[in-house]
Scaffold this active site. Structure first.
Site, PDB file in Angstrom:
ATOM      1  N   GLY A 150       0.817  -1.194   0.000  1.00 47.77           N
ATOM      2  CA  GLY A 150       0.000   0.000   0.000  1.00 47.77           C
ATOM      3  C   GLY A 150       0.858   1.253   0.000  1.00 47.77           C
ATOM      4  CB  SER A 151       0.452   4.578  -1.535  1.00 43.64           C
ATOM      5  OG  SER A 151       0.798   4.132  -2.823  1.00 43.64           O
ATOM      6  N   GLY A 152       1.477   5.309   1.191  1.00 49.56           N
ATOM      7  CA  GLY A 152       1.394   5.944   2.502  1.00 49.56           C
ATOM      8  C   GLY A 152       2.617   5.679   3.359  1.00 49.56           C
ATOM      9  CG  HIS A 153       3.774   2.301   4.139  1.00 49.92           C
ATOM     10  ND1 HIS A 153       3.270   2.505   5.402  1.00 49.92           N
ATOM     11  CD2 HIS A 153       2.965   1.376   3.553  1.00 49.92           C
ATOM     12  CE1 HIS A 153       2.202   1.730   5.579  1.00 49.92           C
ATOM     13  NE2 HIS A 153       1.997   1.040   4.478  1.00 49.92           N
TER      14      HIS A 153
ATOM     15  CE  LYS B  15       5.292  -2.968   3.632  1.00 53.51           C
ATOM     16  NZ  LYS B  15       5.050  -2.794   2.171  1.00 53.51           N
TER      17      LYS B  15
ATOM     18  CG  ASP C 288       1.094  -6.208   0.735  1.00 47.94           C
ATOM     19  OD1 ASP C 288       0.098  -5.713   0.173  1.00 47.94           O
ATOM     20  OD2 ASP C 288       1.906  -5.527   1.396  1.00 47.94           O
TER      21      ASP C 288
ATOM     22  CG  HIS D 282      -1.020  -0.330   7.655  1.00 45.35           C
ATOM     23  ND1 HIS D 282      -0.316  -1.482   7.928  1.00 45.35           N
ATOM     24  CD2 HIS D 282      -0.823  -0.065   6.347  1.00 45.35           C
ATOM     25  CE1 HIS D 282       0.277  -1.901   6.814  1.00 45.35           C
ATOM     26  NE2 HIS D 282      -0.008  -1.059   5.852  1.00 45.35           N
TER      27      HIS D 282
END
Lengths: 340, 340
Positions: free
Chosen positions: B61-64, B112, B117, B226
């Site tokens: 996911g994006s945001g990292h 991860k 994922d 998250h």
């Protein structure tokens, strides 16, 4: 540790020890790049002084990391003088730094335009002169948001300072004379302009509460790096509109030549995630292209911050062949590294 | 743009466009390092595929950010698959990335440990196999805070992922075979452990409100990237105590050899300023020295983040000569660069 400090929402011990404990971490993490003189509270390039090289010293209040300590190293600064958070360093620090990096070719002081920094660096330059060290002072004052501000007569010195330190540092590394290094530093400041926007306040460790209040739907348009007021408080807008207005504010003041090559620097103020900084860069690149300019170099990240403030600043520097080559030259500091 | 999105306190346009607009910024800023395939929403190393080299693909996911797109380039990843914010990428992205970087020597997937994922990379590996591309999957699961979590069976994959990508990337760049690259990647995961602490929540662009509530004097001890719960919610403490407990949690699980050489990685979760990250590094270096270990390599900064979450994670990796040499090898990505 009092109960009161336990509720300060930061990774700190005693608030009064934040700066020196952080400097200890910097020294521990990067012994190949810097050493910290704790007695004088200065960050000095490992192996200083470099004989025959012009020394570069900057400094200012802490809370803007990685500025300036993170920019000490090959191809950039020779020393940094960190004050307490948002507090000017004192002349003794600046004098100690100047002496520590004097390799016999003189020392350039890079001074952001805040009254305390200006006065203290002026005194330090006089003291250094008494000791036989020639000093050239270069003032940065690139923030087009406001004339005069909370701690500034004239324009504030902000993002261009990072570019001055990189480019003048490269000129010094290449053997430039004191006059040449100071001249290119001034040229970068003259050809650079910045504008910042904040979405939230920062919190200093000493205060423990927000520096300013701002509504949940508001932004400070033209904010300073200590939370100083900008042009106006207004409602949040889509990023495209914010960036267009920032770009207009900068370019109308800078007036670059048609088709100018620009270094486009999107700087996070500390609390804005990288996903947003790249979104802002995307808008900026489009804005510049729409106006017939090209971003031939760029820098995107947190380089001159305001603690955990959510916000972004844009700095544009009109490049030429010399400035481009000096920007591209090798640099090895804690925060900026390439070519080595 | 609806009125509701105007009050989202971020530099965004429409929340649903954040990921692709940010990727456009990444591509515009670093054309020498990456290209973005917008149809497949993947970030690919410029000049891919490299003939004869094992390809490395990661994603999530994006945001990292900068994970993973900021780690695409020489000596690290060949491609990254960004999902929407905190949402797994889909198998089609992973398959497209695998095909784009296949230089004939096979492809390593670095995954991860989050259920989405894991499932999607498994399907993508099967599809790649159908296309005649050999894939080795390497799972990271270094977070010692909790067994099983909101989106994870077993331990979560966090900070060690950055180290796996760097070290396995160097092994691939040096001509390692598919088996060799996968083996060193697994070895890094096996020898690395992490632990995170949050002081505030993040805010996803889609939600616009904090992911979790936390008191003004509280921290989440063992938080996930998250905002998943950790071991416990507790009152804030001085940094020295927090870091000591984090170090204990990691070392009691890792059980490094006496006098071990460690890579000490202090990672900001997005909203914690660098002045605090270096203060944490100072505490960590002292903790390690007190236990007879030495941090012979380190990394301090925001590398695997949780949007604007205030927090920090520590990752410790037990080094040996091979891992140290691979860590030191040249890397040139948007977010990590040395030796070039």
């Amino acid at each position: 540790m009092s109960v009161a400090t336990q509720t300060l929402k930061k990774f700190v011990n005693a608030p009064e020890d934040v700066v020196k404990e952080s400097l200890a971490g910097l020294a521990a993490a990067h012994p190949d790049v810097v050493r910290v003189d704790f007695e004088n509270q200065i960050v000095v390039r490992a192996g200083s002084p470099v004989a025959g090289k012009v020394g570069l010293v900057s400094g200012g209040g802490s809370g803007h990391e990685p500025l300036h300590g993170g920019f000490v190293g090959l191809g950039m600064l020779d020393a940094a003088c960190p004050g307490e958070v948002f507090t000017s360093p004192v002349p003794d620090q600046m004098l100690a730094a100047t002496k520590a990096v004097d390799g016999g070719a003189g020392v350039v002081h890079i001074v952001k335009n805040y009254t305390g920094d200006v006065l203290n660096f002026k005194l330090a330059a006089e003291l250094a002169d008494d000791d036989g060290i020639e000093v050239e002072s270069v003032l940065t004052n690139d923030d087009v948001a406001v004339e005069d501000s909370t701690w500034t007569a004239g324009r504030r010195g902000v993002g261009v300072t990072v570019l001055v330190e990189k480019i003048a540092g490269a000129r010094a590394e290449a053997g430039g004379s004191l006059a040449e290094v100071a001249a290119v530093a001034r040229r970068v400041n003259d050809r650079g302009r910045s504008f910042g926007v904040a979405l939230t306040s920062c919190v200093t460790p000493a205060a423990g509460t927000p520096t300013f209040d701002i509504g949940a739907d508001e932004m400070e348009f033209g904010v300073g790096i200590h939370g100083e007021p900008g042009r106006r408080r207004e409602k949040l807008k889509p990023a495209a509109e914010i960036v267009a207005e920032m770009t207009d504010a900068i370019l109308s003041d800078l007036s670059p030549a048609p088709g100018a090559r620009l270094l486009a620097f999107v700087n996070g103020l500390g609390g804005t995630p990288l996903i947003e900084l790249y979104l802002v860069y995307n808008e900026l690149a489009k804005q510049l292209a729409d106006r017939g300019h090209e971003a031939t170099r760029n820098l995107v990240g947190n380089y001159i911050t305001s603690l955990e403030m959510a916000g972004v600043s844009i700095t544009l520097l009109e490049l030429d062949d010399e400035l481009t080559a000096l920007w591209d030259a090798p640099v090895h500091t804690a925060a900026l590294r390439w070519g080595t």
